[in-house]
Design a protein around this motif. Structure first.
Motif, PDB file in Angstrom:
ATOM      1  N   MET A   1      28.427 -38.774 -12.574  1.00 31.16           N
ATOM      2  CA  MET A   1      27.477 -39.021 -13.657  1.00 31.16           C
ATOM      3  C   MET A   1      26.041 -38.484 -13.089  1.00 31.16           C
ATOM      4  O   MET A   1      25.274 -37.760 -14.067  1.00 31.16           O
ATOM      5  N   ILE A   2      26.044 -38.618 -11.798  1.00 33.36           N
ATOM      6  CA  ILE A   2      24.473 -38.491 -11.179  1.00 33.36           C
ATOM      7  C   ILE A   2      24.436 -36.883 -11.368  1.00 33.36           C
ATOM      8  O   ILE A   2      23.342 -36.149 -11.567  1.00 33.36           O
ATOM      9  N   ALA A   3      25.471 -36.135 -10.751  1.00 33.75           N
ATOM     10  CA  ALA A   3      25.311 -34.848 -10.631  1.00 33.75           C
ATOM     11  C   ALA A   3      25.214 -34.100 -11.773  1.00 33.75           C
ATOM     12  O   ALA A   3      24.472 -33.040 -12.150  1.00 33.75           O
ATOM     13  N   GLU A   4      25.732 -34.772 -13.016  1.00 35.94           N
ATOM     14  CA  GLU A   4      25.519 -33.853 -14.269  1.00 35.94           C
ATOM     15  C   GLU A   4      24.129 -34.100 -14.752  1.00 35.94           C
ATOM     16  O   GLU A   4      23.282 -33.209 -15.402  1.00 35.94           O
ATOM     17  N   THR A   5      23.548 -35.197 -14.542  1.00 34.52           N
ATOM     18  CA  THR A   5      22.260 -35.528 -14.818  1.00 34.52           C
ATOM     19  C   THR A   5      21.144 -34.742 -13.989  1.00 34.52           C
ATOM     20  O   THR A   5      20.132 -33.945 -14.593  1.00 34.52           O
ATOM     21  N   VAL A   6      21.457 -34.624 -12.780  1.00 28.22           N
ATOM     22  CA  VAL A   6      20.561 -33.567 -11.997  1.00 28.22           C
ATOM     23  C   VAL A   6      20.606 -32.240 -12.566  1.00 28.22           C
ATOM     24  O   VAL A   6      19.734 -31.450 -12.548  1.00 28.22           O
ATOM     25  N   CYS A   7      21.971 -31.642 -12.702  1.00 31.08           N
ATOM     26  CA  CYS A   7      22.053 -30.103 -13.335  1.00 31.08           C
ATOM     27  C   CYS A   7      21.224 -30.176 -14.543  1.00 31.08           C
ATOM     28  O   CYS A   7      20.692 -29.208 -14.835  1.00 31.08           O
ATOM     29  N   ALA A   8      21.286 -30.983 -15.514  1.00 32.76           N
ATOM     30  CA  ALA A   8      20.638 -31.027 -16.694  1.00 32.76           C
ATOM     31  C   ALA A   8      19.125 -30.987 -16.581  1.00 32.76           C
ATOM     32  O   ALA A   8      18.483 -30.052 -17.060  1.00 32.76           O
ATOM     33  N   ALA A   9      18.699 -31.739 -15.512  1.00 28.50           N
ATOM     34  CA  ALA A   9      17.147 -31.672 -15.045  1.00 28.50           C
ATOM     35  C   ALA A   9      16.925 -30.335 -14.688  1.00 28.50           C
ATOM     36  O   ALA A   9      15.925 -29.844 -14.814  1.00 28.50           O
ATOM     37  N   VAL A  10      17.419 -29.589 -13.760  1.00 30.62           N
ATOM     38  CA  VAL A  10      17.186 -28.568 -13.198  1.00 30.62           C
ATOM     39  C   VAL A  10      17.242 -27.511 -14.241  1.00 30.62           C
ATOM     40  O   VAL A  10      16.292 -26.662 -14.318  1.00 30.62           O
ATOM     41  N   SER A  11      18.221 -27.555 -15.141  1.00 28.51           N
ATOM     42  CA  SER A  11      18.166 -26.454 -16.262  1.00 28.51           C
ATOM     43  C   SER A  11      17.028 -26.639 -17.222  1.00 28.51           C
ATOM     44  O   SER A  11      16.248 -25.537 -17.508  1.00 28.51           O
ATOM     45  N   ALA A  12      16.522 -27.932 -17.434  1.00 33.32           N
ATOM     46  CA  ALA A  12      15.422 -27.979 -18.320  1.00 33.32           C
ATOM     47  C   ALA A  12      14.103 -27.567 -17.542  1.00 33.32           C
ATOM     48  O   ALA A  12      13.126 -27.143 -18.235  1.00 33.32           O
ATOM     49  N   ALA A  13      14.096 -27.901 -16.310  1.00 30.27           N
ATOM     50  CA  ALA A  13      12.874 -27.578 -15.708  1.00 30.27           C
ATOM     51  C   ALA A  13      12.904 -26.027 -15.597  1.00 30.27           C
ATOM     52  O   ALA A  13      11.746 -25.310 -15.514  1.00 30.27           O
ATOM     53  N   GLY A  14      13.924 -25.275 -15.398  1.00 25.98           N
ATOM     54  CA  GLY A  14      13.966 -23.733 -15.335  1.00 25.98           C
ATOM     55  C   GLY A  14      13.751 -23.209 -16.695  1.00 25.98           C
ATOM     56  O   GLY A  14      13.004 -22.286 -16.568  1.00 25.98           O
ATOM     57  N   LEU A  15      14.098 -23.800 -17.957  1.00 28.90           N
ATOM     58  CA  LEU A  15      13.729 -23.281 -19.089  1.00 28.90           C
ATOM     59  C   LEU A  15      12.257 -23.455 -19.290  1.00 28.90           C
ATOM     60  O   LEU A  15      11.575 -22.713 -19.967  1.00 28.90           O
ATOM     61  N   GLY A  16      11.856 -24.444 -18.886  1.00 27.63           N
ATOM     62  CA  GLY A  16      10.211 -24.760 -18.999  1.00 27.63           C
ATOM     63  C   GLY A  16       9.590 -23.633 -18.112  1.00 27.63           C
ATOM     64  O   GLY A  16       8.475 -23.051 -18.914  1.00 27.63           O
ATOM     65  N   ILE A  17       9.883 -23.326 -17.019  1.00 31.18           N
ATOM     66  CA  ILE A  17       9.295 -22.388 -16.167  1.00 31.18           C
ATOM     67  C   ILE A  17       9.522 -20.956 -16.986  1.00 31.18           C
ATOM     68  O   ILE A  17       8.529 -20.076 -16.997  1.00 31.18           O
ATOM     69  N   ALA A  18      10.656 -20.707 -17.418  1.00 35.79           N
ATOM     70  CA  ALA A  18      10.773 -19.491 -18.329  1.00 35.79           C
ATOM     71  C   ALA A  18       9.994 -19.364 -19.544  1.00 35.79           C
ATOM     72  O   ALA A  18       9.253 -18.240 -19.666  1.00 35.79           O
TER      73      ALA A  18
END
Length: 152
Positions: A1-18
């Protein structure tokens, strides 16, 4: 569950930077950043992250990696021994194979294939020059005349 949360946070941060990059009118770079940032969430959605997390804590999976490593080590070792020339057979068999290989080559292969009679006659060391040219510099007189004609 933690791995999925971390992946979702990384994706959200990447989309914000984009989004910030696109706001600065660098659309190609923004599209590339968005593509990279969508990879982690895609891995979560396909179940790869869950499979990796389950495999990382499984003793059977680690034993499997050990077996794969041993197999790779055996392949590499046998390849290295084969390259050194120790592949198969005894020393006598290898010497016999090398001797047979040497005998297969024609013994007179290094001798010239043309006999003495078919060679062109050797040039004399002193060649008579043409009557008009007494100096080697005269050979270039035509070239010098052309260059002078063109102002070079």
């Amino acid at each position: 569950m933690i791995a999925e949360t971390v992946c979702a946070a990384v994706s959200a941060a990447g989309l914000g930077i984009a989004a910030i990059t696109a706001y600065r009118k660098r659309f190609l770079r923004a599209a590339r950043i968005a593509a990279y940032s969508l990879v982690p969430i895609g891995l979560v959605m396909t179940g790869v992250v869950e499979w990796l997390a389950d495999s990382a804590f499984s003793p059977t999976a680690w034993a499997g990696f050990g077996v794969l490593g041993a197999a790779w080590l055996l392949f590499a070792t046998t390849r290295a021994v084969e390259r050194r020339g120790g592949g198969g057979g005894t020393r006598k068999e290898r010497k016999a194979a090398q001797a047979a290989q040497r005998e297969a080559i024609a013994p007179a292969a290094s001798a010239p294939s043309l006999g003495q009679g078919s060679r062109p006659a050797a040039r004399p060391t002193t060649t008579p020059r043409a009557a008009g040219s007494t100096d080697p510099g005269d050979d270039f007189s035509d070239i010098e005349a052309i260059l002078k004609k063109h102002g070079i």
